[in-house]
Design a protein around this motif. Sequence first.
Motif, PDB file in Angstrom:
ATOM      1  N   GLN A 148       5.436  -2.578  28.680  1.00  0.00           N
ATOM      2  CA  GLN A 148       5.754  -3.992  28.423  1.00  0.00           C
ATOM      3  C   GLN A 148       5.736  -4.306  26.929  1.00  0.00           C
ATOM      4  OE1 GLN A 148       3.887  -6.983  31.103  1.00  0.00           O
ATOM      5  NE2 GLN A 148       2.956  -5.227  32.117  1.00  0.00           N
ATOM      6  N   ALA A 149       4.761  -3.741  26.229  1.00  0.00           N
ATOM      7  CA  ALA A 149       4.661  -3.982  24.786  1.00  0.00           C
ATOM      8  C   ALA A 149       5.893  -3.458  24.059  1.00  0.00           C
ATOM      9  CB  ALA A 149       3.400  -3.325  24.232  1.00  0.00           C
ATOM     10  N   GLU A 150       6.332  -2.280  24.425  1.00  0.00           N
ATOM     11  CA  GLU A 150       7.525  -1.706  23.786  1.00  0.00           C
ATOM     12  C   GLU A 150       8.745  -2.599  24.005  1.00  0.00           C
ATOM     13  OE1 GLU A 150       6.542   3.091  23.844  1.00  0.00           O
ATOM     14  OE2 GLU A 150       7.595   2.180  25.543  1.00  0.00           O
ATOM     15  N   GLU A 151       8.877  -3.113  25.219  1.00  0.00           N
ATOM     16  CA  GLU A 151      10.011  -4.001  25.520  1.00  0.00           C
ATOM     17  C   GLU A 151       9.930  -5.288  24.698  1.00  0.00           C
ATOM     18  OE1 GLU A 151       9.832  -4.587  29.713  1.00  0.00           O
ATOM     19  OE2 GLU A 151      10.647  -2.606  30.210  1.00  0.00           O
ATOM     20  N   ASN A 152       8.732  -5.858  24.628  1.00  0.00           N
ATOM     21  CA  ASN A 152       8.561  -7.114  23.897  1.00  0.00           C
ATOM     22  C   ASN A 152       8.777  -6.941  22.401  1.00  0.00           C
ATOM     23  OD1 ASN A 152       7.900  -8.777  26.146  1.00  0.00           O
ATOM     24  ND2 ASN A 152       5.814  -7.997  26.139  1.00  0.00           N
ATOM     25  N   ILE A 153       8.243  -5.876  21.851  1.00  0.00           N
ATOM     26  CA  ILE A 153       8.388  -5.608  20.418  1.00  0.00           C
ATOM     27  C   ILE A 153       9.852  -5.366  20.067  1.00  0.00           C
ATOM     28  CG2 ILE A 153       7.853  -3.913  18.606  1.00  0.00           C
ATOM     29  CD1 ILE A 153       5.063  -3.621  20.057  1.00  0.00           C
ATOM     30  N   SER A 154      10.536  -4.625  20.940  1.00  0.00           N
ATOM     31  CA  SER A 154      11.959  -4.348  20.721  1.00  0.00           C
ATOM     32  C   SER A 154      12.787  -5.622  20.785  1.00  0.00           C
ATOM     33  CB  SER A 154      12.448  -3.336  21.759  1.00  0.00           C
ATOM     34  OG  SER A 154      13.818  -3.066  21.587  1.00  0.00           O
ATOM     35  N   SER A 155      12.467  -6.496  21.741  1.00  0.00           N
ATOM     36  CA  SER A 155      13.246  -7.727  21.899  1.00  0.00           C
ATOM     37  C   SER A 155      13.100  -8.649  20.693  1.00  0.00           C
ATOM     38  CB  SER A 155      12.815  -8.469  23.170  1.00  0.00           C
ATOM     39  OG  SER A 155      11.516  -9.010  23.032  1.00  0.00           O
ATOM     40  N   LEU A 156      11.996  -8.511  19.961  1.00  0.00           N
ATOM     41  CA  LEU A 156      11.774  -9.317  18.767  1.00  0.00           C
ATOM     42  C   LEU A 156      12.297  -8.637  17.500  1.00  0.00           C
ATOM     43  CD1 LEU A 156       8.151 -10.536  19.562  1.00  0.00           C
ATOM     44  CD2 LEU A 156      10.156 -12.002  19.353  1.00  0.00           C
ATOM     45  N   GLY A 157      12.820  -7.421  17.668  1.00  0.00           N
ATOM     46  CA  GLY A 157      13.359  -6.691  16.522  1.00  0.00           C
ATOM     47  C   GLY A 157      12.290  -6.225  15.546  1.00  0.00           C
ATOM     48  N   LEU A 158      11.100  -5.884  16.079  1.00  0.00           N
ATOM     49  CA  LEU A 158       9.979  -5.521  15.212  1.00  0.00           C
ATOM     50  C   LEU A 158       9.608  -4.039  15.283  1.00  0.00           C
ATOM     51  CD1 LEU A 158       7.712  -8.631  15.965  1.00  0.00           C
ATOM     52  CD2 LEU A 158       9.052  -8.208  13.886  1.00  0.00           C
ATOM     53  N   ASN A 159      10.488  -3.225  15.865  1.00  0.00           N
ATOM     54  CA  ASN A 159      10.193  -1.798  16.016  1.00  0.00           C
ATOM     55  C   ASN A 159       9.890  -1.116  14.691  1.00  0.00           C
ATOM     56  OD1 ASN A 159      12.320  -2.813  17.990  1.00  0.00           O
ATOM     57  ND2 ASN A 159      11.551  -1.017  19.077  1.00  0.00           N
ATOM     58  N   HIS A 160      10.587  -1.550  13.630  1.00  0.00           N
ATOM     59  CA  HIS A 160      10.415  -0.910  12.325  1.00  0.00           C
ATOM     60  C   HIS A 160       9.082  -1.266  11.679  1.00  0.00           C
ATOM     61  CE1 HIS A 160      11.777  -4.947  11.416  1.00  0.00           C
ATOM     62  NE2 HIS A 160      11.462  -4.785  10.151  1.00  0.00           N
ATOM     63  N   GLN A 161       8.408  -2.294  12.209  1.00  0.00           N
ATOM     64  CA  GLN A 161       7.130  -2.712  11.632  1.00  0.00           C
ATOM     65  C   GLN A 161       5.919  -2.311  12.471  1.00  0.00           C
ATOM     66  OE1 GLN A 161       8.557  -7.058  10.563  1.00  0.00           O
ATOM     67  NE2 GLN A 161       6.573  -6.684   9.614  1.00  0.00           N
ATOM     68  N   ILE A 162       6.132  -2.117  13.752  1.00  0.00           N
ATOM     69  CA  ILE A 162       5.005  -1.885  14.668  1.00  0.00           C
ATOM     70  C   ILE A 162       5.066  -0.476  15.241  1.00  0.00           C
ATOM     71  CG2 ILE A 162       3.845  -2.650  16.766  1.00  0.00           C
ATOM     72  CD1 ILE A 162       5.021  -5.447  16.264  1.00  0.00           C
ATOM     73  N   ASN A 163       3.987   0.268  15.033  1.00  0.00           N
ATOM     74  CA  ASN A 163       3.854   1.628  15.551  1.00  0.00           C
ATOM     75  C   ASN A 163       2.834   1.616  16.677  1.00  0.00           C
ATOM     76  OD1 ASN A 163       3.733   4.489  15.823  1.00  0.00           O
ATOM     77  ND2 ASN A 163       1.992   4.541  14.421  1.00  0.00           N
ATOM     78  N   LEU A 164       3.294   1.866  17.913  1.00  0.00           N
ATOM     79  CA  LEU A 164       2.421   1.817  19.076  1.00  0.00           C
ATOM     80  C   LEU A 164       1.898   3.214  19.396  1.00  0.00           C
ATOM     81  CD1 LEU A 164       3.330  -0.300  22.241  1.00  0.00           C
ATOM     82  CD2 LEU A 164       1.510   1.376  22.141  1.00  0.00           C
ATOM     83  N   MET A 165       0.566   3.356  19.351  1.00  0.00           N
ATOM     84  CA  MET A 165      -0.075   4.637  19.638  1.00  0.00           C
ATOM     85  C   MET A 165      -0.722   4.576  21.019  1.00  0.00           C
ATOM     86  SD  MET A 165      -1.797   5.454  15.912  1.00  0.00           S
ATOM     87  CE  MET A 165      -2.559   3.847  15.724  1.00  0.00           C
ATOM     88  N   VAL A 166      -0.415   5.551  21.851  1.00  0.00           N
ATOM     89  CA  VAL A 166      -0.903   5.556  23.231  1.00  0.00           C
ATOM     90  C   VAL A 166      -2.090   6.498  23.355  1.00  0.00           C
ATOM     91  CG1 VAL A 166      -0.282   5.903  25.642  1.00  0.00           C
ATOM     92  CG2 VAL A 166       1.472   5.161  24.010  1.00  0.00           C
ATOM     93  N   GLY A 167      -3.200   5.967  23.884  1.00  0.00           N
ATOM     94  CA  GLY A 167      -4.365   6.818  24.085  1.00  0.00           C
ATOM     95  C   GLY A 167      -5.664   6.046  23.993  1.00  0.00           C
ATOM     96  N   ASP A 168      -6.766   6.768  24.087  1.00  0.00           N
ATOM     97  CA  ASP A 168      -8.101   6.186  24.005  1.00  0.00           C
ATOM     98  C   ASP A 168      -8.397   5.751  22.576  1.00  0.00           C
ATOM     99  OD1 ASP A 168     -10.973   5.942  25.210  1.00  0.00           O
ATOM    100  OD2 ASP A 168     -11.210   7.073  23.345  1.00  0.00           O
TER     101      ASP A 168
END
Length: 225
Positions: free
Chosen positions: A95-115
């Motif tokens: 969901q976060a990836e979809e929301n970030i992409s829809s706002l055009g913020l992919n180039h600013q936000i790096n999402l790291m998956v894990g503990d």
Amino acid sequence: MSEIVQDYIEDYIRGLIPADCLQIEEFRQRAQETDIPIIHKEVQKQIELLITAQKIQSVLEVGTAVGFSASVFAIAMGPRGRVDTIERNFKMVVQAEENISSLGLNHQINLMVGDAQEKLAELDQSYDMIFLDGAKGHYIHLLDDCLRCLKPGGLLISDNVLFKGMIASNELVIRRKITIVKRMRVYLETISNHPQLITSILPLGDGLAISLKKTIKDEASCCQA
């Protein structure tokens, strides 16, 4: 409502806050309608103020959820700002990836998956601000790595630290939350008395702790005083 201050005070304060851009307002509404916890409006504005005043350009966030706060921080910093954010729940990540992409913020936000604890231990970068908004019982376990990754003069902001008032009153503590309450109390005592930090705990939202990491100059001045 947060249960930290009276409802009428919260309502009044939130009524004074101007609306965000349409996309962020719609984002907040979607999250609220699906009962996904996001930062309170007054907390959002406090952090936006700090980002602007401190000229923050790099943020590490622990607890992405659906990407609301990461998006708010990225917008507040402007196009040169960057956010690294950690989330272990894969459904939230999608969901976060979809929301970030829809706002055009992919180039600013790096999402790291894990503990969060594992990811923090691996990081060798430093940040102007670190925002803790993950599992409340683990804040104390993340503190050392947060301080290692935080630049001198940087801000450590911890959300939900009063935990519906339970942290301040034993009468409010729910039995199944006792461990979280005990750990959060230790965390707040630690950051309030930590030699590297200047901390203020505010009854905003569900409780917000703002800690400034001292510079060498700050520490020297303290010793002289």
